[in-house]
Design a protein around this motif. Structure first.
Motif, PDB file in Angstrom:
ATOM      1  N   LEU A   1      17.111   5.408   3.140  1.00 50.86           N
ATOM      2  CA  LEU A   1      15.997   5.818   2.281  1.00 50.86           C
ATOM      3  C   LEU A   1      16.456   6.030   0.852  1.00 50.86           C
ATOM      4  O   LEU A   1      15.756   5.649  -0.094  1.00 50.86           O
ATOM      5  CB  LEU A   1      15.355   7.097   2.830  1.00 50.86           C
ATOM      6  N   ARG A   2      17.628   6.619   0.687  1.00 56.43           N
ATOM      7  CA  ARG A   2      18.138   6.819  -0.669  1.00 56.43           C
ATOM      8  C   ARG A   2      18.447   5.485  -1.345  1.00 56.43           C
ATOM      9  O   ARG A   2      18.218   5.318  -2.557  1.00 56.43           O
ATOM     10  CB  ARG A   2      19.380   7.712  -0.636  1.00 56.43           C
ATOM     11  N   ILE A   3      18.934   4.511  -0.580  1.00 54.70           N
ATOM     12  CA  ILE A   3      19.155   3.180  -1.137  1.00 54.70           C
ATOM     13  C   ILE A   3      17.837   2.574  -1.611  1.00 54.70           C
ATOM     14  O   ILE A   3      17.755   1.989  -2.703  1.00 54.70           O
ATOM     15  CB  ILE A   3      19.841   2.261  -0.104  1.00 54.70           C
ATOM     16  N   LEU A   4      16.780   2.725  -0.795  1.00 56.07           N
ATOM     17  CA  LEU A   4      15.465   2.231  -1.211  1.00 56.07           C
ATOM     18  C   LEU A   4      15.000   2.927  -2.483  1.00 56.07           C
ATOM     19  O   LEU A   4      14.462   2.280  -3.404  1.00 56.07           O
ATOM     20  CB  LEU A   4      14.437   2.444  -0.096  1.00 56.07           C
ATOM     21  N   GLU A   5      15.170   4.234  -2.547  1.00 56.66           N
ATOM     22  CA  GLU A   5      14.783   4.975  -3.746  1.00 56.66           C
ATOM     23  C   GLU A   5      15.509   4.441  -4.977  1.00 56.66           C
ATOM     24  O   GLU A   5      14.898   4.205  -6.029  1.00 56.66           O
ATOM     25  CB  GLU A   5      15.081   6.461  -3.563  1.00 56.66           C
ATOM     26  N   ASN A   6      16.815   4.256  -4.835  1.00 52.78           N
ATOM     27  CA  ASN A   6      17.618   3.797  -5.971  1.00 52.78           C
ATOM     28  C   ASN A   6      17.293   2.364  -6.374  1.00 52.78           C
ATOM     29  O   ASN A   6      17.174   2.049  -7.567  1.00 52.78           O
ATOM     30  CB  ASN A   6      19.104   3.920  -5.642  1.00 52.78           C
ATOM     31  N   GLU A   7      17.161   1.484  -5.376  1.00 54.35           N
ATOM     32  CA  GLU A   7      16.951   0.069  -5.671  1.00 54.35           C
ATOM     33  C   GLU A   7      15.540  -0.226  -6.172  1.00 54.35           C
ATOM     34  O   GLU A   7      15.339  -1.136  -6.982  1.00 54.35           O
ATOM     35  CB  GLU A   7      17.228  -0.773  -4.411  1.00 54.35           C
ATOM     36  N   LEU A   8      14.544   0.532  -5.703  1.00 52.61           N
ATOM     37  CA  LEU A   8      13.157   0.236  -6.017  1.00 52.61           C
ATOM     38  C   LEU A   8      12.517   1.270  -6.935  1.00 52.61           C
ATOM     39  O   LEU A   8      11.313   1.206  -7.195  1.00 52.61           O
ATOM     40  CB  LEU A   8      12.341   0.111  -4.721  1.00 52.61           C
ATOM     41  N   ASP A   9      13.309   2.207  -7.418  1.00 53.35           N
ATOM     42  CA  ASP A   9      12.814   3.236  -8.336  1.00 53.35           C
ATOM     43  C   ASP A   9      11.643   4.003  -7.722  1.00 53.35           C
ATOM     44  O   ASP A   9      10.573   4.155  -8.322  1.00 53.35           O
ATOM     45  CB  ASP A   9      12.396   2.617  -9.667  1.00 53.35           C
ATOM     46  N   LEU A  10      11.864   4.486  -6.497  1.00 58.00           N
ATOM     47  CA  LEU A  10      10.864   5.244  -5.769  1.00 58.00           C
ATOM     48  C   LEU A  10      11.378   6.651  -5.495  1.00 58.00           C
ATOM     49  O   LEU A  10      12.574   6.917  -5.604  1.00 58.00           O
ATOM     50  CB  LEU A  10      10.533   4.560  -4.434  1.00 58.00           C
TER      51      LEU A  10
ATOM     52  N   ASP B   1       0.834  -1.209   0.000  1.00 53.64           N
ATOM     53  CA  ASP B   1       0.000   0.000   0.000  1.00 53.64           C
ATOM     54  C   ASP B   1       0.866   1.257   0.000  1.00 53.64           C
ATOM     55  O   ASP B   1       0.609   2.202  -0.759  1.00 53.64           O
ATOM     56  CB  ASP B   1      -0.894   0.031   1.239  1.00 53.64           C
ATOM     57  N   LEU B   2       1.878   1.265   0.855  1.00 55.07           N
ATOM     58  CA  LEU B   2       2.743   2.437   0.975  1.00 55.07           C
ATOM     59  C   LEU B   2       3.507   2.693  -0.311  1.00 55.07           C
ATOM     60  O   LEU B   2       3.505   3.817  -0.837  1.00 55.07           O
ATOM     61  CB  LEU B   2       3.726   2.253   2.137  1.00 55.07           C
ATOM     62  N   PHE B   3       4.149   1.666  -0.832  1.00 52.58           N
ATOM     63  CA  PHE B   3       4.964   1.863  -2.034  1.00 52.58           C
ATOM     64  C   PHE B   3       4.103   2.177  -3.258  1.00 52.58           C
ATOM     65  O   PHE B   3       4.542   2.913  -4.152  1.00 52.58           O
ATOM     66  CB  PHE B   3       5.838   0.641  -2.279  1.00 52.58           C
ATOM     67  N   ALA B   4       2.886   1.646  -3.299  1.00 55.32           N
ATOM     68  CA  ALA B   4       1.982   1.983  -4.407  1.00 55.32           C
ATOM     69  C   ALA B   4       1.623   3.457  -4.369  1.00 55.32           C
ATOM     70  O   ALA B   4       1.561   4.135  -5.413  1.00 55.32           O
ATOM     71  CB  ALA B   4       0.720   1.125  -4.340  1.00 55.32           C
ATOM     72  N   ALA B   5       1.399   4.002  -3.162  1.00 56.81           N
ATOM     73  CA  ALA B   5       1.102   5.430  -3.023  1.00 56.81           C
ATOM     74  C   ALA B   5       2.290   6.269  -3.461  1.00 56.81           C
ATOM     75  O   ALA B   5       2.120   7.324  -4.087  1.00 56.81           O
ATOM     76  CB  ALA B   5       0.725   5.747  -1.577  1.00 56.81           C
ATOM     77  N   VAL B   6       3.493   5.822  -3.156  1.00 57.59           N
ATOM     78  CA  VAL B   6       4.698   6.538  -3.580  1.00 57.59           C
ATOM     79  C   VAL B   6       4.811   6.522  -5.101  1.00 57.59           C
ATOM     80  O   VAL B   6       5.152   7.534  -5.719  1.00 57.59           O
ATOM     81  CB  VAL B   6       5.952   5.902  -2.944  1.00 57.59           C
ATOM     82  N   GLU B   7       4.510   5.389  -5.709  1.00 60.71           N
ATOM     83  CA  GLU B   7       4.561   5.300  -7.174  1.00 60.71           C
ATOM     84  C   GLU B   7       3.518   6.196  -7.831  1.00 60.71           C
ATOM     85  O   GLU B   7       3.777   6.802  -8.871  1.00 60.71           O
ATOM     86  CB  GLU B   7       4.355   3.847  -7.605  1.00 60.71           C
ATOM     87  N   ASP B   8       2.328   6.277  -7.213  1.00 61.02           N
ATOM     88  CA  ASP B   8       1.253   7.082  -7.793  1.00 61.02           C
ATOM     89  C   ASP B   8       1.542   8.571  -7.719  1.00 61.02           C
ATOM     90  O   ASP B   8       1.155   9.332  -8.625  1.00 61.02           O
ATOM     91  CB  ASP B   8      -0.070   6.793  -7.071  1.00 61.02           C
ATOM     92  N   ASP B   9       2.209   9.006  -6.634  1.00 62.44           N
ATOM     93  CA  ASP B   9       2.498  10.431  -6.451  1.00 62.44           C
ATOM     94  C   ASP B   9       3.954  10.607  -6.017  1.00 62.44           C
ATOM     95  O   ASP B   9       4.243  10.882  -4.846  1.00 62.44           O
ATOM     96  CB  ASP B   9       1.572  11.051  -5.404  1.00 62.44           C
ATOM     97  N   PRO B  10       4.887  10.451  -6.936  1.00 64.51           N
ATOM     98  CA  PRO B  10       6.309  10.544  -6.586  1.00 64.51           C
ATOM     99  C   PRO B  10       6.651  11.875  -5.923  1.00 64.51           C
ATOM    100  O   PRO B  10       6.190  12.936  -6.357  1.00 64.51           O
ATOM    101  CB  PRO B  10       7.019  10.424  -7.949  1.00 64.51           C
ATOM    102  N   GLY B  11       7.429  11.803  -4.843  1.00 66.07           N
ATOM    103  CA  GLY B  11       7.902  13.007  -4.178  1.00 66.07           C
ATOM    104  C   GLY B  11       6.920  13.647  -3.233  1.00 66.07           C
ATOM    105  O   GLY B  11       7.202  14.727  -2.698  1.00 66.07           O
TER     106      GLY B  11
END
Length: 338
Positions: free
Chosen positions: A183-192, A156-166
């Motif tokens: 957090l930056r590692i998560l952004e880079n690894e998961l394209d978030l 649910d959380l990551f889907a919301a991030v994908e829907d509204d990046p940033g």
């Protein structure tokens, strides 16, 4: 983007400490304690500096371990909280204290790296300002939201991030600290892409999550465990490959299909540089006794922390390695907002 693939008796402990202290002959003299002298004298007052607020994860663990160290040393250990400046206040005090064994404190890895590698923090210390005593436990990283959050799962959380990046806000305990790096590692690894908000301490970060000031936060489980047990925070995932026995309802990030390397930190104690070796090694021996005490291990476990002994020499090597690895990431973070 979802990626799949992708107590020992006091007499015995004192004897062990004295043996270690007397066998060291390489330290310089300081504060009247020669390299070959047994240390400490009975009843010596020692301060354990905790560079964060009372009640935070670091503080809770210090108050578990300190009594066992105190019994081993035959000394009086007082836990002193010196919060402020994203831990720079307390760490500065530790680095500038007399190298006579009357002051030691936390230099947790990797969180300390962001304190001195970020020029904006004006930290008057670096890795060479400290001499590691040892590490007594590790702390896994979790992702948490408020109990009333609309995000019930990590999907649910990551889907919301994908829907509204940033736009989805993520709290950290400091700019360029280990939360920020992770957090930056998560952004880079998961394209978030998160909207990252920085606080001055882990306690402030967790409070922001519970109040709904930020949508979620990432950090060591020991800081989240109390609110998790009381039902004020929901943990969506633990960033490990294996599920925690203490949190059987919390899935692993990898188990949910997100391929990210495990994230954890080490609770590490150090003394000021130039502290004589007989003093450092006496503290190391006492910390080892505490770290291997069954009662201490049980209390650490109940605080969602894994007891794990690492001697000072190994900590020094790990510190140097992690600095080399994380320094480029922190440099990148400091060039990009947030």
């Amino acid at each position: 983007m979802r990626i799949r693939s992708l107590t020992l008796t006091a007499v015995a402990a004192l004897a062990a400490v004295a043996l270690v202290g007397c066998s060291s002959a390489t330290g310089s003299t300081s504060g009247g304690a020669g390299a070959d002298e047994a240390w400490p004298a009975a009843g010596t007052d020692i301060e354990w500096i905790v560079p964060s607020a009372a009640g935070a994860g670091n503080d809770i663990l210090a108050r578990i371990v300190a009594p066992a160290m105190q019994d081993s040393l035959g000394a009086n250990i007082q836990v002193v909280n010196l919060e402020g400046g994203s831990q720079v206040v307390g760490l500065s005090k530790l680095a500038s204290s007399a190298p006579d064994g009357t002051t030691f404190g936390y230099t947790n890895i990797p969180s300390i790296l962001g304190r001195y590698l970020d020029p904006s923090k004006n930290a008057p210390f670096d890795r060479e300002s400290f001499l590691p005593v040892g590490s007594f436990a590790t702390n896994s990283v979790v992702i948490g939201v408020a109990a009333n959050s609309p995000y019930k799962t990590i999907d649910d959380l990551f889907a919301a991030v994908e829907d509204d990046p940033g736009t989805i806000t993520a709290g950290t305990d400091s700019r360029a600290g280990d939360d920020h790096v992770n957090l930056r590692i998560l952004e880079n690894e998961l394209d978030l892409e998160f909207n990252i908000v920085h606080y001055n301490s882990g306690a402030d970060k967790v409070a922001a999550v519970m109040s709904g000031e930020v949508n979620f936060a990432l950090g060591g489980v020991s800081s989240f465990y109390g609110p998790y047990k009381s039902g004020d925070i929901r943990l969506l995932a633990i960033v490990e490959d294996e599920q925690s026995e203490l949190m059987p309802d919390v899935p692993t990030l990898s188990g949910e299909g997100y391929e990210v390397a495990p994230m954890n930190s080490r609770f590490t104690l150090s003394v000021p540089a130039e502290t004589p070796e007989n003093i450092r090694s006496s503290l190391e021996a006492a910390l080892k006794v505490a770290a291997e005490d069954p009662e201490v291990i049980e209390k650490l476990t109940n605080a969602a922390t894994v007891a794990s002994w690492m001697p000072g020499a190994e900590v020094a090597k790990l510190w140097e390695e992690r600095e080399a690895t994380i320094s480029p990431i922190i440099d990148e973070l400091l060039q990009v907002s947030p």
